[in-house]
Motif scaffolding. Structure first.
Motif, PDB file in Angstrom:
ATOM      1  N   TYR A  81       0.598  -0.944   0.136  1.00 16.32           N
ATOM      2  CA  TYR A  81      -0.066   0.433  -0.103  1.00 16.32           C
ATOM      3  C   TYR A  81       0.461   1.224  -0.085  1.00 16.32           C
ATOM      4  O   TYR A  81       0.790   2.113  -0.829  1.00 16.32           O
ATOM      5  CB  TYR A  81      -0.674  -0.139   1.039  1.00 16.32           C
ATOM      6  N   ASP A 105       2.633   1.395  -3.297  1.00 14.13           N
ATOM      7  CA  ASP A 105       1.490   1.915  -4.465  1.00 14.13           C
ATOM      8  C   ASP A 105       1.510   3.926  -4.448  1.00 14.13           C
ATOM      9  O   ASP A 105       1.191   3.608  -5.078  1.00 14.13           O
ATOM     10  CB  ASP A 105       0.464   1.745  -4.664  1.00 14.13           C
ATOM     11  N   ALA A 106       1.335   4.105  -3.342  1.00 13.68           N
ATOM     12  CA  ALA A 106       1.205   5.838  -3.061  1.00 13.68           C
ATOM     13  C   ALA A 106       2.519   6.309  -3.049  1.00 13.68           C
ATOM     14  O   ALA A 106       1.999   7.618  -4.097  1.00 13.68           O
ATOM     15  CB  ALA A 106       0.773   6.653  -1.196  1.00 13.68           C
ATOM     16  N   GLU A 107       3.305   6.073  -2.805  1.00  7.50           N
ATOM     17  CA  GLU A 107       4.402   6.376  -2.984  1.00  7.50           C
ATOM     18  C   GLU A 107       4.655   6.648  -4.490  1.00  7.50           C
ATOM     19  O   GLU A 107       5.139   7.119  -5.274  1.00  7.50           O
ATOM     20  CB  GLU A 107       5.551   6.021  -2.418  1.00  7.50           C
ATOM     21  N   ALA A 149       2.697   6.474  -7.653  1.00  2.00           N
ATOM     22  CA  ALA A 149       1.750   7.272  -7.802  1.00  2.00           C
ATOM     23  C   ALA A 149       2.387   8.679  -7.406  1.00  2.00           C
ATOM     24  O   ALA A 149       2.254   9.421  -8.802  1.00  2.00           O
ATOM     25  CB  ALA A 149      -0.203   7.771  -7.091  1.00  2.00           C
ATOM     26  N   ALA A 150       2.940   9.323  -6.513  1.00  3.38           N
ATOM     27  CA  ALA A 150       3.537  10.658  -6.120  1.00  3.38           C
ATOM     28  C   ALA A 150       4.628  10.084  -7.567  1.00  3.38           C
ATOM     29  O   ALA A 150       4.938  11.339  -8.128  1.00  3.38           O
ATOM     30  CB  ALA A 150       3.569  10.523  -5.377  1.00  3.38           C
ATOM     31  N   PRO A 165      -1.970   8.013 -11.038  1.00  2.00           N
ATOM     32  CA  PRO A 165      -2.125   6.957 -10.263  1.00  2.00           C
ATOM     33  C   PRO A 165      -2.745   6.121 -11.093  1.00  2.00           C
ATOM     34  O   PRO A 165      -3.004   4.967 -11.068  1.00  2.00           O
ATOM     35  CB  PRO A 165      -3.256   7.427  -9.276  1.00  2.00           C
ATOM     36  N   ALA A 192      -7.913   2.233  -2.887  1.00  2.17           N
ATOM     37  CA  ALA A 192      -6.744   3.224  -2.678  1.00  2.17           C
ATOM     38  C   ALA A 192      -5.746   4.056  -3.402  1.00  2.17           C
ATOM     39  O   ALA A 192      -5.994   5.717  -3.339  1.00  2.17           O
ATOM     40  CB  ALA A 192      -5.771   2.450  -1.683  1.00  2.17           C
ATOM     41  N   LEU A 193      -5.641   4.077  -4.631  1.00  4.16           N
ATOM     42  CA  LEU A 193      -5.368   4.873  -5.772  1.00  4.16           C
ATOM     43  C   LEU A 193      -5.871   5.737  -6.328  1.00  4.16           C
ATOM     44  O   LEU A 193      -5.757   6.555  -6.275  1.00  4.16           O
ATOM     45  CB  LEU A 193      -4.573   3.939  -6.486  1.00  4.16           C
ATOM     46  N   LEU A 231      -6.591   8.760  -4.223  1.00  6.71           N
ATOM     47  CA  LEU A 231      -5.176   9.443  -4.377  1.00  6.71           C
ATOM     48  C   LEU A 231      -4.975  11.005  -5.208  1.00  6.71           C
ATOM     49  O   LEU A 231      -5.458  11.437  -5.508  1.00  6.71           O
ATOM     50  CB  LEU A 231      -3.993   9.083  -4.367  1.00  6.71           C
ATOM     51  N   GLY A 237      -6.982  14.318  -3.987  1.00  9.00           N
ATOM     52  CA  GLY A 237      -6.190  14.762  -3.476  1.00  9.00           C
ATOM     53  C   GLY A 237      -4.729  15.470  -4.451  1.00  9.00           C
ATOM     54  O   GLY A 237      -4.158  16.869  -4.216  1.00  9.00           O
ATOM     55  N   MET A 238      -3.929  14.743  -5.297  1.00 11.88           N
ATOM     56  CA  MET A 238      -3.239  15.436  -6.344  1.00 11.88           C
ATOM     57  C   MET A 238      -3.193  15.738  -7.539  1.00 11.88           C
ATOM     58  O   MET A 238      -2.100  16.777  -8.132  1.00 11.88           O
ATOM     59  CB  MET A 238      -2.402  13.589  -6.841  1.00 11.88           C
TER      60      MET A 238
END
Length: 312
Positions: A207, A210-212, A214-215, A220, A279-280, A283, A286-287
């Motif tokens: 998890y 995945d978040a990092e 996508a950044a 994402p 979860a992606l 994001l 917010g992104m």
């Protein structure tokens, strides 16, 4: 600091499992031998675990000058993403497997390597490949790779110890086997315990990666689409013989590489793909980014501050 503490705790748990298995098989002497072996294995794994895993999968190193356009683009994009993440230049490998998958390894960002299968490079589009490699570079940036790689070697050793438990359980003066209860306990509980630790390591870290990731890639949707495609292929029974021979490495891959033909999927090493996709997607707002699934990712300018120490 918290990440390092969690890493130490998990590695200590695996070492304790190995030492405990040694005690069940051979008593105090077996425990001592297991401890010495575990200590040596930890030391060897720290310096060479990445080489061991890459050799397991017969990975071949490539670069952005490769004659095949597909591999050349993969290498060039991976290096660009590493620059965005502020990482040193990683080594890049290709694995000659049809199953689409990828992993990262190395004891620290300065000695990191990423690998993708030919199946992944052939199945995904360039934007989705970038999403996958951003995920793997996130593992490098989060310093997950040491724990994941060393865990693979120690968990594999626990499985091997269980397989040999009946052979090395010891015999009494009349030649009858001794310590059979301990041998049975090792054979049954050892792999289960190792799998539980692997599961605890992988699910949390997937998890976060995945978040990092996508950044890093700024898209994402690309990673989400890649995960869905890889998962759909995996459900079709894609078989990875190297992974089946080395099931303790399963948690290193972006998607579980085991087909489950021998019960390997009793303990999943990865979160459910649909949960990762959800979860992606959370994001995206917010992104303020996220191209539709059919659109190419547009390049995001890389500032000098974002470039790694090897960038210009």
């Amino acid at each position: 600091m918290q990440n390092h503490l969690r890493t130490f705790t998990l590695l200590a748990a695996l070492t304790a499992l190995f030492v405990g298995a040694g005690y069940l098989i051979g008593g105090p002497t077996g425990m001592l031998l297991a401890f010495v072996f575990a200590a040596g294995m930890n030391l060897i794994s720290y310096w060479n675990a990445d080489k061991i895993v890459l050799k397991m999968y017969r990975a071949v190193e490539v670069d952005e000058q490769h004659p095949e356009p597909l591999i050349r683009n993969y290498a060039a994009d991976t290096l660009e993403l590493a620059q965005r993440a502020g990482l040193p230049r990683p080594r890049i490998y290709v694995i000659d497997q049809d199953q689409p998958n990828a992993f990262a390894t190395g004891r620290d960002p300065q000695h990191a390597a990423v690998a993708a299968t030919r199946g992944l490079l052939g199945m995904l589009d360039r934007r989705e490949i970038r999403g996958v490699m951003a995920h793997e570079l996130a593992h490098v940036k989060n310093r997950d790779t040491l724990t994941m790689t060393v865990t693979a070697t120690i968990a594999g050793a626990i499985g091997a110890l269980a397989n040999f438990a009946f052979l090395f359980g010891g015999r009494d003066e009349e030649g009858r086997p001794t310590g059979m209860v301990g041998a049975i306990a090792v054979a049954i509980l050892g792999p289960i315990a190792a799998s539980l630790v692997q599961m605890a390591i992988s699910r949390h870290r997937e998890y976060a990666a995945d978040a990092e990731g996508a950044a890093i890639c700024g898209d994402p949707h690309a990673l989400a689409a890649a995960l869905q495609k890889i998962e759909a292929y995996a459900r079709g029974g894609a078989y990875n013989p190297d992974a089946e021979r080395n099931p303790a490495t399963a948690h290193m891959f972006i998607i579980n590489p085991l087909a489950g033909r021998k019960g390997d999927n009793l303990f999943s090493t990865h979160p459910a793909t649909h949960n990762r996709v959800e979860a992606l997607m959370a994001l995206v707002g917010g992104m303020g980014v996220g191209a539709p699934a059919g659109r190419r990712a547009t390049a995001v300018p890389v500032t000098r501050a974002q470039r790694g120490p090897w960038g210009s």
